[in-house]
Motif scaffolding. Structure first.
Motif, mmCIF file in Angstrom:
data_model
loop_
_atom_site.group_PDB
_atom_site.id
_atom_site.type_symbol
_atom_site.label_atom_id
_atom_site.label_comp_id
_atom_site.label_asym_id
_atom_site.label_seq_id
_atom_site.Cartn_x
_atom_site.Cartn_y
_atom_site.Cartn_z
ATOM 1 N N LYS B 134 0.817 -1.220 0.000
ATOM 2 C CA LYS B 134 0.000 0.000 0.000
ATOM 3 C C LYS B 134 0.848 1.267 0.000
ATOM 4 N N LEU B 135 2.165 1.105 0.032
ATOM 5 C CA LEU B 135 3.032 2.280 0.072
ATOM 6 C C LEU B 135 3.142 2.919 -1.305
ATOM 7 N N SER B 136 3.385 4.234 -1.315
ATOM 8 C CA SER B 136 3.627 4.908 -2.590
ATOM 9 C C SER B 136 5.069 4.603 -3.016
ATOM 10 N N GLY B 137 5.417 4.966 -4.252
ATOM 11 C CA GLY B 137 6.761 4.686 -4.754
ATOM 12 C C GLY B 137 7.855 5.270 -3.866
ATOM 13 N N GLY B 138 7.665 6.538 -3.463
ATOM 14 C CA GLY B 138 8.662 7.204 -2.627
ATOM 15 C C GLY B 138 8.773 6.552 -1.260
ATOM 16 N N GLU B 139 7.623 6.236 -0.674
ATOM 17 C CA GLU B 139 7.624 5.590 0.648
ATOM 18 C C GLU B 139 8.301 4.230 0.574
ATOM 19 N N LYS B 140 8.004 3.518 -0.524
ATOM 20 C CA LYS B 140 8.577 2.178 -0.688
ATOM 21 C C LYS B 140 10.095 2.257 -0.773
ATOM 22 N N LYS B 141 10.590 3.252 -1.495
ATOM 23 C CA LYS B 141 12.040 3.392 -1.640
ATOM 24 C C LYS B 141 12.673 3.734 -0.290
ATOM 25 N N MET B 142 12.033 4.632 0.446
ATOM 26 C CA MET B 142 12.562 5.003 1.761
ATOM 27 C C MET B 142 12.557 3.782 2.691
ATOM 28 N N ALA B 143 11.459 3.018 2.615
ATOM 29 C CA ALA B 143 11.357 1.826 3.466
ATOM 30 C C ALA B 143 12.416 0.804 3.065
ATOM 31 N N TYR B 168 10.058 15.564 -5.567
ATOM 32 C CA TYR B 168 10.114 15.712 -4.110
ATOM 33 C C TYR B 168 10.801 14.499 -3.481
ATOM 34 N N ASN B 169 10.333 13.303 -3.876
ATOM 35 C CA ASN B 169 10.901 12.087 -3.296
ATOM 36 C C ASN B 169 12.347 11.887 -3.728
ATOM 37 N N ILE B 173 15.378 11.345 -1.194
ATOM 38 C CA ILE B 173 16.306 10.203 -1.247
ATOM 39 C C ILE B 173 17.753 10.720 -1.293
ATOM 40 N N ILE B 174 17.977 11.773 -2.080
ATOM 41 C CA ILE B 174 19.335 12.327 -2.178
ATOM 42 C C ILE B 174 19.809 12.799 -0.803
ATOM 43 N N ARG B 175 18.903 13.473 -0.081
ATOM 44 C CA ARG B 175 19.248 13.941 1.269
ATOM 45 C C ARG B 175 19.610 12.773 2.186
ATOM 46 N N ARG B 176 18.797 11.733 2.082
ATOM 47 C CA ARG B 176 19.053 10.566 2.942
ATOM 48 C C ARG B 176 20.370 9.891 2.564
ATOM 49 N N ILE B 177 20.622 9.764 1.273
ATOM 50 C CA ILE B 177 21.875 9.115 0.836
ATOM 51 C C ILE B 177 23.065 9.917 1.366
ATOM 52 N N ASN B 178 22.963 11.228 1.283
ATOM 53 C CA ASN B 178 24.063 12.065 1.768
ATOM 54 C C ASN B 178 24.252 11.957 3.276
ATOM 55 N N GLY B 179 23.202 11.545 3.956
ATOM 56 C CA GLY B 179 23.292 11.391 5.411
ATOM 57 C C GLY B 179 23.902 10.057 5.836
ATOM 58 N N LEU B 180 24.152 9.166 4.877
ATOM 59 C CA LEU B 180 24.702 7.851 5.227
ATOM 60 C C LEU B 180 26.232 7.902 5.243
ATOM 61 N N SER B 181 26.812 7.354 6.301
ATOM 62 C CA SER B 181 28.276 7.448 6.430
ATOM 63 C C SER B 181 28.993 6.242 5.820
ATOM 64 N N GLN B 182 28.239 5.223 5.407
ATOM 65 C CA GLN B 182 28.855 4.002 4.889
ATOM 66 C C GLN B 182 29.556 4.227 3.538
ATOM 67 N N ILE B 194 23.908 11.607 -9.067
ATOM 68 C CA ILE B 194 25.286 11.130 -8.844
ATOM 69 C C ILE B 194 26.170 12.315 -8.439
ATOM 70 N N LEU B 195 25.958 13.424 -9.127
ATOM 71 C CA LEU B 195 26.736 14.625 -8.830
ATOM 72 C C LEU B 195 26.478 15.113 -7.398
ATOM 73 N N ASP B 196 25.222 14.988 -6.987
ATOM 74 C CA ASP B 196 24.841 15.457 -5.643
ATOM 75 C C ASP B 196 25.286 14.521 -4.524
ATOM 76 N N THR B 197 25.521 13.254 -4.859
ATOM 77 C CA THR B 197 25.773 12.287 -3.775
ATOM 78 C C THR B 197 27.186 11.683 -3.785
ATOM 79 N N CYS B 198 27.866 11.766 -4.918
ATOM 80 C CA CYS B 198 29.153 11.050 -5.012
ATOM 81 C C CYS B 198 30.310 12.002 -5.261
ATOM 82 N N GLU B 199 31.450 11.702 -4.623
ATOM 83 C CA GLU B 199 32.631 12.538 -4.891
ATOM 84 C C GLU B 199 33.431 11.983 -6.054
ATOM 85 N N ARG B 200 33.165 10.701 -6.369
ATOM 86 C CA ARG B 200 33.932 10.064 -7.441
ATOM 87 C C ARG B 200 32.988 9.312 -8.378
#
Lengths: 267, 239
Positions: B134-143, B168-169, B173-182, B194-200
């Motif tokens: 029942k989740l929307s596409g964005g919710e599903k990706k976040m989940a 919006y989603n 997602i980009i914000r969340r990816i940038n918040g991950l330290s792994q 890719i430009l927003d989330t990756c240094e390489r």
């Protein structure tokens, strides 16, 4: 809303019903499963002519409908496809068993008619009990309960994944049907010549998806055993529910409640 | 750390999709994997997870990838699939998030604590008991991201994480990816993401590395991108 969307919406209704809050919903799935199985076994054990003995068994589903707040109408609406099949089971009994076993005034009733009605009632009662179990228990909890009673894990996993993916598959089917109709305007249904490729495509898509899902499971430590998280431990209320339920069924099975009630009025 | 040492792979059809591929990704690095369709991006991911086996040597999560190390490598590596419906195979978000921790021997209480912590971090508490279908596409990706974070992986692999998401989603997602330290390896055609989330960025072409360098430098090279069926990211083409 096309047929597929309707089917999806109906699937959603069951989730909504099982997510409601009531004292029945809050019971342990294992307790509800045990009581449902006991109910079905006891209902099926009634003799084919024991229609009057069977009628008091209606008490249980009526009680559950009342306490859980699940509408009876929804139950019969959901079961509308299966009910006629169940009803048809004993349809020929009146032709084969013509011995008169009951007279109501001047009306003679044959054994076949009684056994037909008994069979129909048994079917309806069992369906109602199963519906109530599914409508008051989230599906993952039913699966957890099935595993707890050592139901084969492959079957339970199949059930769980079928439940999860029936919607996805239906959506894919809906998209394919829509794509077909957009290129075959005015055509009713799908032409028989397209059935093969239609089903083949669906099968291939399903196989691709199955591979992806299996990979996703493996990557998260799946070792052929689902570990269900949803269920808590058995509490006193679950034990009480199981005992009350099973005792009531045994009472209704072995004590002629209809006879007793009837004799009260006759005197 | 991830390392590919002269890795080659061919599917049963005989066509080699990865050819003598070598690269190293340091711990904590965020690397974008780009290339045209069929360049070998998904195959690289599958090789890293031991879903496919080729020739050459792969070091994943600091371990040599072989059958003996596979369970440990998979435990330390989270993979976010392109289609979240494939990823979220349990009925509810909660069940899905509990799946890996329970499989890896955590008690129910420990696993539940971890699930709550991840949901809080991603601000997804409201979805905890939602039904996946029942989740929307964005919710599903976040989940889906949440289910992977519940494993506490050292490395996260993502296959087209922003595919089929609304703006919006996508931003979320980009914000969340940038918040991950792994350590992150992200395969995508969404070059702005890719430009927003990756240094390489590693650019693959027919199973080989066509370019490997700073994201801004590789993604600014119009000729290189066009030669590989890609286009300048919108944000760079405006400058």
């Amino acid at each position: 809303m096309n047929k597929m969307e309707k089917a999806l919406a109906e699937l959603g209704t069951m989730d909504e019903l099982s997510a409601r809050k009531s004292s029945i919903h809050s019971l342990h799935a294992g307790a509800k499963l045990l009581v449902t199985v006991a109910y079905i076994v006891i209902v099926m054990s009634f003799h084919k002519y024991d229609l009057s003995g069977l009628i008091p068994m209606l008490l249980w589903p009526v009680l559950l409908f009342q306490i859980s707040g699940i509408p009876v109408r929804t139950c019969f609406y959901k079961l509308r496809i299966v009910l006629p099949l169940v009803m048809a089971v004993g349809l020929f009994n009146p032709f084969f068993d013509r011995e008169i076993i009951l007279r109501v005034g001047s009306l003679s009733v044959s054994g076949g008619v009684i056994s037909m009605l008994t069979l129909m009632l048994k079917g309806v009662l069992c369906l109602m009990a199963s519906f109530l179990l599914v409508a008051t228990t989230p599906f993952d909890r039913i699966c957890a309960a099935l595993r707890a009673v050592h139901f084969p894990k492959t079957l339970v996993t199949l059930l769980l994944l079928t439940y999860r993916y029936v919607g996805v598959l239906t959506r894919e089917l809906a998209v394919m049907t829509e794509a077909y109709h957009l290129r075959a305007p005015g055509q009713k249904g799908i032409h028989i010549s397209a059935w093969g490729s239609f089903l083949g495509q669906l099968l291939l898509r399903s196989m691709d998806r199955a591979q992806e899902i299996y990979a996703a499971m493996l990557l998260r430590g799946y070792d052929r055993e689902f570990r269900y998280a949803a269920e808590r431990r058995f509490a006193m209320k679950d034990v009480a529910y199981t005992l009350i339920g099973v005792s009531l069924f045994l009472l209704l099975r072995f004590v002629n409640v209809s006879g007793l009630l009837g004799s009260l009025f006759v005197r | 750390m991830i390392e590919f040492k002269k890795v080659s792979f061919a599917y049963e059809t005989g066509k080699e999709v990865i050819r003598d591929l070598s690269f190293t990704i340091r711990g904590g690095e965020a690397v974008g994997l780009i290339g045209a369709n069929g360049a070998g991006k998904s195959t690289v991911m599958k090789l890293l997870l031991g879903l496919l086996f080729g020739e050459g040597e792969i070091i994943s999560a600091g371990l040599r990838l072989d059958k003996a190390n596979l369970p440990l490598i998979r435990r330390k590596t989270g993979f976010i699939l392109q289609d979240s419906d494939d990823q979220m195979f349990m009925p509810t978000v909660y069940d899905d998030m509990m799946f890996a921790p329970l499989n890896y021997g955590m008690t129910k209480e420990e696993a539940e604590r971890r699930v709550d912590e991840v949901l809080e971090r991603l601000e997804l508490q409201a979805l905890k008991h939602s039904y996946n279908h029942k989740l929307s596409g964005g919710e599903k990706k976040m989940a889906a991201i949440a289910t992977i974070l519940a494993m506490e992986p050292e490395t996260i692999l993502m296959d087209e994480p922003t595919a089929a998401l609304d703006p919006y989603n996508r931003r979320l997602i980009i914000r969340r990816i940038n918040g991950l330290s792994q350590t992150k390896l992200i395969a995508s055609h969404d070059l702005d993401m890719i430009l927003d989330t990756c240094e390489r960025v590693i650019l693959l072409s027919e199973g080989r590395i066509a370019a490997d360098g700073k994201a801004e430098e590789v993604l600014r090279d119009k000729a290189l991108l066009e030669a590989n069926h890609l286009e300048l990211p919108l944000s760079l083409s405006r400058r």
